[in-house]
Design an enzyme around this catalytic site. Structure first.
Site, PDB file in Angstrom:
ATOM      1  N   CYS A   2       0.829  -1.205  -0.316  1.00  0.00           N
ATOM      2  CA  CYS A   2       0.102  -0.089  -0.020  1.00  0.00           C
ATOM      3  C   CYS A   2       0.944   0.976  -0.050  1.00  0.00           C
ATOM      4  CB  CYS A   2      -0.800   0.096   1.173  1.00  0.00           C
ATOM      5  SG  CYS A   2      -1.736  -1.512   1.527  1.00  0.00           S
ATOM      6  N   ARG A  27       1.136   1.631  -5.972  1.00  0.00           N
ATOM      7  CA  ARG A  27       1.737   0.741  -4.861  1.00  0.00           C
ATOM      8  C   ARG A  27       0.538  -0.146  -4.828  1.00  0.00           C
ATOM      9  NH1 ARG A  27       6.509   1.833  -2.180  1.00  0.00           N
ATOM     10  NH2 ARG A  27       5.587   1.018  -0.348  1.00  0.00           N
ATOM     11  N   TRP A  75      -3.708  -2.033  -1.324  1.00  0.00           N
ATOM     12  CA  TRP A  75      -3.673  -3.169  -2.109  1.00  0.00           C
ATOM     13  C   TRP A  75      -4.225  -4.160  -1.064  1.00  0.00           C
ATOM     14  CZ3 TRP A  75       0.003  -7.585  -2.261  1.00  0.00           C
ATOM     15  CH2 TRP A  75      -0.158  -8.288  -3.281  1.00  0.00           C
ATOM     16  N   ASN A 101       0.696   0.247   5.920  1.00  0.00           N
ATOM     17  CA  ASN A 101       1.264  -0.603   4.788  1.00  0.00           C
ATOM     18  C   ASN A 101       2.064  -1.803   5.534  1.00  0.00           C
ATOM     19  OD1 ASN A 101       2.368  -1.697   2.773  1.00  0.00           O
ATOM     20  ND2 ASN A 101       4.158  -0.501   2.468  1.00  0.00           N
ATOM     21  N   GLY A 102       1.410  -2.883   5.367  1.00  0.00           N
ATOM     22  CA  GLY A 102       2.162  -4.235   5.755  1.00  0.00           C
ATOM     23  C   GLY A 102       1.151  -5.130   6.446  1.00  0.00           C
ATOM     24  N   GLU A 481      11.123 -14.144 -18.796  1.00  0.00           N
ATOM     25  CA  GLU A 481      10.799 -12.652 -18.739  1.00  0.00           C
ATOM     26  C   GLU A 481       9.789 -12.483 -19.787  1.00  0.00           C
ATOM     27  OE1 GLU A 481      10.903 -11.127 -16.466  1.00  0.00           O
ATOM     28  OE2 GLU A 481      10.633  -8.985 -17.224  1.00  0.00           O
ATOM     29  N   LYS A 485       6.004 -10.780 -18.543  1.00  0.00           N
ATOM     30  CA  LYS A 485       5.752  -9.658 -19.146  1.00  0.00           C
ATOM     31  C   LYS A 485       4.514  -9.662 -19.656  1.00  0.00           C
ATOM     32  CE  LYS A 485       7.396  -7.150 -17.321  1.00  0.00           C
ATOM     33  NZ  LYS A 485       8.361  -7.871 -16.236  1.00  0.00           N
ATOM     34  N   GLU A 488       1.480 -10.805 -17.181  1.00  0.00           N
ATOM     35  CA  GLU A 488       1.213  -9.677 -15.945  1.00  0.00           C
ATOM     36  C   GLU A 488       0.405  -8.641 -16.791  1.00  0.00           C
ATOM     37  OE1 GLU A 488       4.057  -8.219 -13.594  1.00  0.00           O
ATOM     38  OE2 GLU A 488       5.569  -8.300 -15.234  1.00  0.00           O
ATOM     39  N   HIS A 504       9.317 -33.847 -24.420  1.00  0.00           N
ATOM     40  CA  HIS A 504       9.023 -34.294 -23.271  1.00  0.00           C
ATOM     41  C   HIS A 504       7.513 -34.499 -22.491  1.00  0.00           C
ATOM     42  CE1 HIS A 504      13.117 -35.851 -23.290  1.00  0.00           C
ATOM     43  NE2 HIS A 504      13.507 -34.763 -23.262  1.00  0.00           N
ATOM     44  N   LYS A 604       3.296  -3.065  -7.179  1.00  0.00           N
ATOM     45  CA  LYS A 604       4.751  -2.906  -7.642  1.00  0.00           C
ATOM     46  C   LYS A 604       5.778  -3.592  -6.855  1.00  0.00           C
ATOM     47  CE  LYS A 604       7.860  -1.223 -10.068  1.00  0.00           C
ATOM     48  NZ  LYS A 604       8.047  -1.917 -11.289  1.00  0.00           N
TER      49      LYS A 604
HETATM   50  C1  AGP Z   1       7.755  -7.955 -12.529  1.00  0.00           C
HETATM   51  O1  AGP Z   1       7.274  -7.291 -13.559  1.00  0.00           O
HETATM   52  C2  AGP Z   1       6.688  -8.180 -11.538  1.00  0.00           C
HETATM   53  N1  AGP Z   1       6.163  -6.850 -11.222  1.00  0.00           N
HETATM   54  C3  AGP Z   1       7.217  -8.836 -10.301  1.00  0.00           C
HETATM   55  O2  AGP Z   1       7.575 -10.372 -11.000  1.00  0.00           O
HETATM   56  C4  AGP Z   1       8.661  -8.351  -9.640  1.00  0.00           C
HETATM   57  O3  AGP Z   1       9.485  -8.504 -10.666  1.00  0.00           O
HETATM   58  C5  AGP Z   1       8.661  -9.100  -8.337  1.00  0.00           C
HETATM   59  O4  AGP Z   1       7.623  -9.133  -7.585  1.00  0.00           O
HETATM   60  C6  AGP Z   1       9.969  -8.693  -7.450  1.00  0.00           C
HETATM   61  O5  AGP Z   1      10.099  -7.363  -7.317  1.00  0.00           O
HETATM   62  P1  AGP Z   1      11.483  -6.798  -6.735  1.00  0.00           P
HETATM   63  O6  AGP Z   1      12.256  -6.837  -7.726  1.00  0.00           O
HETATM   64  O7  AGP Z   1      10.923  -5.561  -6.344  1.00  0.00           O
HETATM   65  O8  AGP Z   1      11.717  -7.616  -5.619  1.00  0.00           O
END
Ligand code: AGP
Length: 609
Positions: A2, A27, A75, A101-102, A481, A485, A488, A504, A604
């Site tokens: 958050c 966030r 969040w 936040n937490g 990766e 991308k 998500e 396999h 994020k």
């Molecule tokens: C990446 O596009 C994602 N948003 C997510 O996988 C991110 O890489 C992961 O949560 C790790 O975050 P960090 O690099 O801030 O630790």
């Protein structure tokens, strides 16, 4: 994760809080709210939905007067997104409001105790327990009441607290969730990160775990958990506010994709002098580097994918075993490491709870911790023995791009630095790689010029409901990766597969029209990659190939479409190859009308387990 923000000063708080929350919305964006003292009492406005809904509710801030308040964008963790579960959470009397936040891990037992004391709860949140408990201990001094509560709550928390009976002071608390203080003339801030307050001040204090701060219009006082005053260093933030603005782009993600060459220059150039990698003030001795017998790379998500590339590259450069592990797994696998093992922790935010927990586990086992982090002063950076910052600048889009590519560059710089210290590669090999590192930003600019061609490919493929990425060695790591991308931000199901493994089992999923993105940049395995393209084509797949310019013609004999990158040192192929995959995901998501910068269910930085 958050976002929280607090302001005390001489101006109307509401518009300032709304502006701060707008910069923190990346966030978390399930709901938002503010609590402001209006001269007589605390006024609370909060609602489910995006920040716009809150702003409309309080007429852009004009509906609530007052010059001290706290704000929150959420969040959801405990309690579904709803008006009543939105923050600020308020005590029974309404005189204490808390933004958080937490996670409060022992909230259930504390809630049961308070209910037994006759306290009625309004929400399902863990945060309301904090507000109610502060009121339970409140005897006229909000700072002391908060101090009592901190001895009783467990978990991760960054808190902003305001009390209607003491409307000249805010209280800030930090444990395992980021919290900074912004210092000004006649005003002060608390915030989850610098982006929320840099418009007002560049003078910031990074709070440490267990610290409490009291903010008034006149100044800020920090305390330890025993309420003993502590002196804090004031840092000066030097990046520009527009770094956290869209700068004319439709989305932060596209801006950050296009910023990558400049970000790479910031990450690479200061660390190369006279053809060699120089890591100033590097906290690992030459003896330690030579004695290294093993490296563990620990991370999550895209940072983990950097680690996958790092495994291939570091093992080639150093000839020692490099294990890459998901942070969430590392914690529970009884890892085998000792004081000759270096644990490399990779994290853009420096706040990912899984990664932080893995760092602490590794530290407890005697390993040295080297972290590769983007956010300066973040928790992971502060708890590492050595930190290498990526200098990518603030990354706002939830889907990481420039942080990923600068992390890759830093891993390669580290590998070349270690290789020099260990003498594990020849000077010629090292200088060839360093030479290509210096050319990487300009070569990436060439790749980004293919933006329109990639947009065209996206227009051909955006209606697929399943897309495979296949590759071998670093191409497989890169495919991971590319697949993430795509998933998500476009919500299309996708998987990345080691090409040699398809036969396999998974190849049974390939049928007429299945889209396969064949990542084939690694020269040594190009022929194998070609045979895998033929293999899936013969089963009806459409193949979009990513390869180097010198292999385009060969690949063109089999693939339906080709994206090319300039040739470069094999260590750096993913650093160039990732950009087309980022753009492909971006344009497919754009054509599907997805919310690119704030994808559903994501945040994020994931500061929950
Ligand atoms: C990446 O596009 C994602 N948003 C997510 O996988 C991110 O890489 C992961 O949560 C790790 O975050 P960090 O690099 O801030 O630790």
């Amino acid at each position: 994760m958050c976002g929280i923000v607090g302001y005390v000063g001489g101006e109307e708080a509401a518009p300032i809080l709304l502006d701060g929350l707008a910069r923190l919305e990346y966030r978390g964006y399930d709901s938002a709210g503010v609590a402001i003292f209006d001269g007589e009492r605390l006024r609370v406005a909060k609602t489910k939905g995006r920040l716009r809904a809150l702003s409309d509710m309080i007429q852009g801030g004009s509906a609530i007067r007052g010059s001290i308040g706290v704000g929150h964008t959420r969040w959801a963790t405990h309690g579904a997104p709803s008006d009543v579960n939105s923050h600020p959470q308020v005590s029974r009397s309404g005189r204490i409001a808390v933004v958080h936040n937490g996670i409060i891990e022992n909230y259930a037992e504390l809630k049961a105790f308070l209910v037994s004391q006759g306290v009625d709860f309004a929400s399902e949140t863990d945060t309301e327990v904090v507000a109610q408990l502060i009121e339970y201990f409140y005897d006229g001094d909000i700072l002391k009441a908060v101090g009592r509560v901190l001895h009783r709550i467990e978990g991760a928390y960054a808190l902003g607290i305001i009390c209607g009976d003491e409307p000249e002071r805010l209280i800030a608390v930090r444990k395992d969730s980021p919290l900074i203080l912004g210092l000004g003339e006649g005003f002060n801030f608390l915030a989850s990160d610098v982006t929320a307050i840099i418009k007002h001040t560049r003078n910031v204090v990074y709070m440490e775990d267990g610290e409490i701060a009291e903010l008034t219009r006149e100044g800020v006082t920090c305390y330890n958990h025993l309420l003993q005053p502590v002196r804090k260093e004031v840092s000066h933030v030097d990046w520009e506010i527009d770094a956290a603005e869209k700068g004319g782009y439709e989305h932060f993600m596209l801006k950050e994709i296009m910023e990558q060459p400049e970000a790479l220059r910031r990450a690479i150039f200061p660390r190369i002098r006279d053809g060699e990698v120089i890591l100033e003030d590097f906290g690992l001795s030459d003896e330690y580097i030579r004695a290294l017998r093993k490296i563990f790379i620990v991370a999550c998500g895209s940072s983990y994918h950097v680690g996958m590339v790092g495994k291939y590259n570091l093992e080639k450069l150093l000839r020692i075993p490099v294990e890459v592990t998901l942070a969430s797994e590392f914690r529970y696998m009884d890892p085998i490491l000792d004081d000759n093992t270096l644990v490399i922790v990779i994290s853009q935010s420096g706040e990912t709870l899984d990664t932080m927990a893995a760092l602490r586990e590794a530290k407890g086992l005697g390993a040295k911790i080297l972290s590769i982090v983007n956010v300066v002063g973040s928790s992971i950076a502060r708890e590492s023995d050595v930190v290498l910052y990526t200098w990518a600048g603030p990354e706002i889009a939830v889907a990481t791009t420039k942080a990923y590519s600068t992390q890759l560059a830093v891993v390669d710089l580290l590998g070349l630095y270690f290789a020099r210290k260990r003498g594990s590669i020849t000077a010629e090999r090292r200088q060839a790689a360093v030479g290509e590192l210096l050319l990487l930003p300009s070569k990436l600019e060439q790749v980004l010029e293919k933006q329109e061609a990639i947009q065209y490919f996206a227009s051909q493929y955006f209606n697929h409901d399943s897309i495979f990425f296949i590759g071998r060695n670093v191409d497989y790591a890169l495919g991971l990766e590319g697949s993430l991308k795509l998933k998500e931000i476009s919500y299309i199901h996708s998987e990345a597969y080691a090409s040699g493994e398809l036969k396999h089992g998974t190849i049974s999923l390939i049928e007429d029209g299945t889209l396969v993105v064949a990542v084939a940049t690694y020269a040594r395995l190009f022929d194998k990659a070609m045979s895998n393209v033929v293999e899936v084509k013969s089963r009806g797949a459409d193949v979009l190939a990513l390869t180097t310019e010198d292999r385009a013609e060969t690949m063109g004999r089999n693939a339906n479409a080709i994206i090319t990158i300039p040739d470069t040192d094999e260590l750096l192929l993913p650093s160039l190859g990732v950009a087309p995959l980022q753009l492909l995901a971006y344009y497919i998501a754009l054509m599907r009308g997805c919310d690119i910068d704030k994808p559903r269910n994501l945040a994020k930085s994931v500061t929950v387990e």
